[in-house]
Design a protein around this motif. Sequence first.
Motif, PDB file in Angstrom:
ATOM      1  N   SER A  83       2.322  20.857   6.492  1.00  0.00           N
ATOM      2  CA  SER A  83       2.640  21.351   7.832  1.00  0.00           C
ATOM      3  C   SER A  83       3.845  22.311   7.774  1.00  0.00           C
ATOM      4  O   SER A  83       3.884  23.307   8.500  1.00  0.00           O
ATOM      5  N   CYS A  84       4.803  22.041   6.897  1.00  0.00           N
ATOM      6  CA  CYS A  84       5.934  22.980   6.729  1.00  0.00           C
ATOM      7  C   CYS A  84       5.426  24.327   6.199  1.00  0.00           C
ATOM      8  O   CYS A  84       5.854  25.396   6.657  1.00  0.00           O
ATOM      9  N   ALA A  85       4.483  24.257   5.250  1.00  0.00           N
ATOM     10  CA  ALA A  85       3.958  25.497   4.651  1.00  0.00           C
ATOM     11  C   ALA A  85       3.236  26.326   5.703  1.00  0.00           C
ATOM     12  O   ALA A  85       3.392  27.551   5.777  1.00  0.00           O
ATOM     13  N   MET A  86       2.445  25.645   6.582  1.00  0.00           N
ATOM     14  CA  MET A  86       1.685  26.353   7.609  1.00  0.00           C
ATOM     15  C   MET A  86       2.608  27.021   8.617  1.00  0.00           C
ATOM     16  O   MET A  86       2.332  28.100   9.121  1.00  0.00           O
ATOM     17  N   LYS A  87       3.709  26.322   8.903  1.00  0.00           N
ATOM     18  CA  LYS A  87       4.644  26.858   9.904  1.00  0.00           C
ATOM     19  C   LYS A  87       5.682  27.779   9.269  1.00  0.00           C
ATOM     20  O   LYS A  87       6.599  28.246   9.944  1.00  0.00           O
ATOM     21  N   ASN A  88       5.531  27.955   7.940  1.00  0.00           N
ATOM     22  CA  ASN A  88       6.490  28.779   7.212  1.00  0.00           C
ATOM     23  C   ASN A  88       7.920  28.271   7.301  1.00  0.00           C
ATOM     24  O   ASN A  88       8.863  29.057   7.327  1.00  0.00           O
ATOM     25  N   GLU A  89       8.026  26.952   7.401  1.00  0.00           N
ATOM     26  CA  GLU A  89       9.370  26.349   7.493  1.00  0.00           C
ATOM     27  C   GLU A  89       9.877  26.004   6.100  1.00  0.00           C
ATOM     28  O   GLU A  89       9.088  25.583   5.253  1.00  0.00           O
ATOM     29  N   PRO A  90      11.163  26.149   5.858  1.00  0.00           N
ATOM     30  CA  PRO A  90      11.680  25.778   4.534  1.00  0.00           C
ATOM     31  C   PRO A  90      11.628  24.255   4.338  1.00  0.00           C
ATOM     32  O   PRO A  90      11.688  23.512   5.319  1.00  0.00           O
ATOM     33  N   VAL A  91      11.481  23.831   3.099  1.00  0.00           N
ATOM     34  CA  VAL A  91      11.401  22.397   2.801  1.00  0.00           C
ATOM     35  C   VAL A  91      12.646  21.993   2.028  1.00  0.00           C
ATOM     36  O   VAL A  91      13.003  22.625   1.046  1.00  0.00           O
ATOM     37  N   ASN A  92      13.309  20.941   2.500  1.00  0.00           N
ATOM     38  CA  ASN A  92      14.448  20.409   1.763  1.00  0.00           C
ATOM     39  C   ASN A  92      13.926  19.283   0.861  1.00  0.00           C
ATOM     40  O   ASN A  92      13.700  18.161   1.315  1.00  0.00           O
ATOM     41  N   THR A  93      13.693  19.615  -0.414  1.00  0.00           N
ATOM     42  CA  THR A  93      13.037  18.642  -1.306  1.00  0.00           C
ATOM     43  C   THR A  93      13.916  17.410  -1.542  1.00  0.00           C
ATOM     44  O   THR A  93      13.399  16.313  -1.737  1.00  0.00           O
ATOM     45  N   ALA A  94      15.229  17.579  -1.504  1.00  0.00           N
ATOM     46  CA  ALA A  94      16.113  16.418  -1.706  1.00  0.00           C
ATOM     47  C   ALA A  94      15.940  15.433  -0.548  1.00  0.00           C
ATOM     48  O   ALA A  94      15.884  14.211  -0.754  1.00  0.00           O
ATOM     49  N   ASP A  95      15.829  15.959   0.687  1.00  0.00           N
ATOM     50  CA  ASP A  95      15.613  15.078   1.845  1.00  0.00           C
ATOM     51  C   ASP A  95      14.264  14.359   1.742  1.00  0.00           C
ATOM     52  O   ASP A  95      14.146  13.183   2.091  1.00  0.00           O
ATOM     53  N   ILE A  96      13.256  15.100   1.278  1.00  0.00           N
ATOM     54  CA  ILE A  96      11.927  14.478   1.164  1.00  0.00           C
ATOM     55  C   ILE A  96      11.960  13.378   0.108  1.00  0.00           C
ATOM     56  O   ILE A  96      11.452  12.270   0.315  1.00  0.00           O
TER      57      ILE A  96
ATOM     58  N   SER B 194       0.877  -1.173   0.000  1.00  0.00           N
ATOM     59  CA  SER B 194       0.000   0.000   0.000  1.00  0.00           C
ATOM     60  C   SER B 194       0.914   1.221   0.000  1.00  0.00           C
ATOM     61  O   SER B 194       1.824   1.320   0.827  1.00  0.00           O
ATOM     62  N   PHE B 195       0.703   2.108  -0.945  1.00  0.00           N
ATOM     63  CA  PHE B 195       1.565   3.295  -1.025  1.00  0.00           C
ATOM     64  C   PHE B 195       0.804   4.602  -0.820  1.00  0.00           C
ATOM     65  O   PHE B 195       1.393   5.666  -0.883  1.00  0.00           O
ATOM     66  N   SER B 196      -0.521   4.506  -0.584  1.00  0.00           N
ATOM     67  CA  SER B 196      -1.258   5.760  -0.430  1.00  0.00           C
ATOM     68  C   SER B 196      -0.899   6.423   0.903  1.00  0.00           C
ATOM     69  O   SER B 196      -0.903   7.652   1.015  1.00  0.00           O
ATOM     70  N   GLY B 197      -0.554   5.606   1.926  1.00  0.00           N
ATOM     71  CA  GLY B 197      -0.182   6.155   3.232  1.00  0.00           C
ATOM     72  C   GLY B 197       1.090   6.984   3.166  1.00  0.00           C
ATOM     73  O   GLY B 197       1.148   8.104   3.692  1.00  0.00           O
ATOM     74  N   VAL B 198       2.104   6.458   2.506  1.00  0.00           N
ATOM     75  CA  VAL B 198       3.369   7.197   2.429  1.00  0.00           C
ATOM     76  C   VAL B 198       3.190   8.463   1.585  1.00  0.00           C
ATOM     77  O   VAL B 198       3.713   9.533   1.915  1.00  0.00           O
ATOM     78  N   LYS B 199       2.369   8.332   0.525  1.00  0.00           N
ATOM     79  CA  LYS B 199       2.102   9.510  -0.313  1.00  0.00           C
ATOM     80  C   LYS B 199       1.398  10.608   0.510  1.00  0.00           C
ATOM     81  O   LYS B 199       1.804  11.772   0.485  1.00  0.00           O
ATOM     82  N   SER B 200       0.366  10.209   1.273  1.00  0.00           N
ATOM     83  CA  SER B 200      -0.342  11.198   2.108  1.00  0.00           C
ATOM     84  C   SER B 200       0.579  11.788   3.159  1.00  0.00           C
ATOM     85  O   SER B 200       0.500  12.979   3.479  1.00  0.00           O
ATOM     86  N   ALA B 201       1.460  10.941   3.716  1.00  0.00           N
ATOM     87  CA  ALA B 201       2.387  11.430   4.753  1.00  0.00           C
ATOM     88  C   ALA B 201       3.301  12.509   4.170  1.00  0.00           C
ATOM     89  O   ALA B 201       3.597  13.507   4.840  1.00  0.00           O
ATOM     90  N   VAL B 202       3.731  12.330   2.925  1.00  0.00           N
ATOM     91  CA  VAL B 202       4.574  13.351   2.287  1.00  0.00           C
ATOM     92  C   VAL B 202       3.766  14.646   2.110  1.00  0.00           C
ATOM     93  O   VAL B 202       4.245  15.737   2.429  1.00  0.00           O
ATOM     94  N   LEU B 203       2.525  14.502   1.635  1.00  0.00           N
ATOM     95  CA  LEU B 203       1.688  15.691   1.417  1.00  0.00           C
ATOM     96  C   LEU B 203       1.427  16.412   2.740  1.00  0.00           C
ATOM     97  O   LEU B 203       1.503  17.643   2.821  1.00  0.00           O
ATOM     98  N   ASN B 204       1.140  15.640   3.803  1.00  0.00           N
ATOM     99  CA  ASN B 204       0.907  16.249   5.121  1.00  0.00           C
ATOM    100  C   ASN B 204       2.141  16.971   5.624  1.00  0.00           C
ATOM    101  O   ASN B 204       2.064  18.061   6.196  1.00  0.00           O
ATOM    102  N   TYR B 205       3.286  16.338   5.408  1.00  0.00           N
ATOM    103  CA  TYR B 205       4.554  16.939   5.837  1.00  0.00           C
ATOM    104  C   TYR B 205       4.763  18.276   5.130  1.00  0.00           C
ATOM    105  O   TYR B 205       5.115  19.288   5.764  1.00  0.00           O
ATOM    106  N   LEU B 206       4.503  18.295   3.819  1.00  0.00           N
ATOM    107  CA  LEU B 206       4.675  19.530   3.043  1.00  0.00           C
ATOM    108  C   LEU B 206       3.711  20.611   3.531  1.00  0.00           C
ATOM    109  O   LEU B 206       4.074  21.777   3.692  1.00  0.00           O
TER     110      LEU B 206
END
Length: 340
Positions: free
Chosen positions: A228-241, A214-226
């Motif tokens: 939450s970073c946007a809401m907190k105005n935190e920079p996102v390291n796309t290479a790490d993601i 099942s890969f929908s969980g990991v996909k949603s987790a990535v979207l949620n992570y992105l």
Amino acid sequence: MEKDILILAIETSCDETAAAVVKNGRSVLSNIISSQIDLHTLYGGVVPEIASRKHIEKINQVIKEALSEADVTLEDIDAIGVTYGPGLVGALLVGVAQAKAISYAAGKPLIGIHHIEGHVSANFIENKDLEPPFLCLIVSGGHTHLVIVKEYGKYEIIGRTRDDAAGEAFDKVARAIGLGYPGGPKVDKLARKGDRHAVEFPRANIEGFPYDFSFSGVKSAVLNYLNSCAMKNEPVNTADIAASFQEAVVDALVTKTIAAAQEYHMDKVAIAGGVAANSALRQAMDAACKEQGINLYYPSPVLCTDNAAMIGAAAYYEYLSGTRHGLDLNAVPNLKIGQR
Ligand code: KG4
Ligand code: ZN
């Protein structure tokens, strides 16, 4: 000495117009691929209507090139192999209609091939010693399956995805982190610059079905992570993601494949499909197989993604086992594995 069998193979199930000439299932005399990627990139994904139209424009030329590069004529060909499913119906129809026309005009047998059987058979081309039985992990844009290849053309499915295919997850995550289409190769490349342990994304286990994915969980987790970073105005390291997402997917694929190889006593494992080109998957599977004393097989990247040589390899074994289709062969967009 037995006569060589030459297959002219045609593949148009998605966004590559491809034709190849394959000798005795394992020797590729030509492998022509006309990719439509640039065109579909404009829209962020494959547009079925455009794919069909492009196939119609390109197919004659691609087949001509395949014959001329192999230095053969239709006269020399023993059978025509063509992908008739699964895939985009309009795209499949172009290849199927073309194969039927050539089969009728040249009086050559027609053999319809399952696209995924083609992906599995890509492994026979460069691994001359590979023979069934073996375990195969199939990971493409539309499929994620663990199968036991019992004989040529005979499969037992022991696991499958419950939601997204592995390639689909790569493509969706790529879009979310702004990499665009086609996502898999771009995530693969970016991930090399990232830390795969930066974020711990989930690996799904399905109670009672150890070889299902099942890969929908990991996909949603990535979207949620992105988000939450946007809401907190935190920079996102796309290479790490990219690296952390890839790690989660690869870990699930490798762990389940090795467990299945042990349970089914398989000392040969092959990987197939577009995601089998992924460098992290190849490395991790290599290491895990070495540790277990399992022989690992995978095709070169160009034979992992869609091509017609793999269809020629599959068609050869179908030819030997007597599979022939009539001129009523139709495209079957949801063709099941093992269905004839
Ligand atoms: O097998 P394929 O060419 O077409 C289908 O039958 O679906 O697979 C295409 C899929 C796409 O989702 C693409 O993003 C993925 O394979 N892919 C990769 C890589 N190259 C292609 N995924 C991860 N890493 C790669 N290097
Ligand atoms: Zn494919």
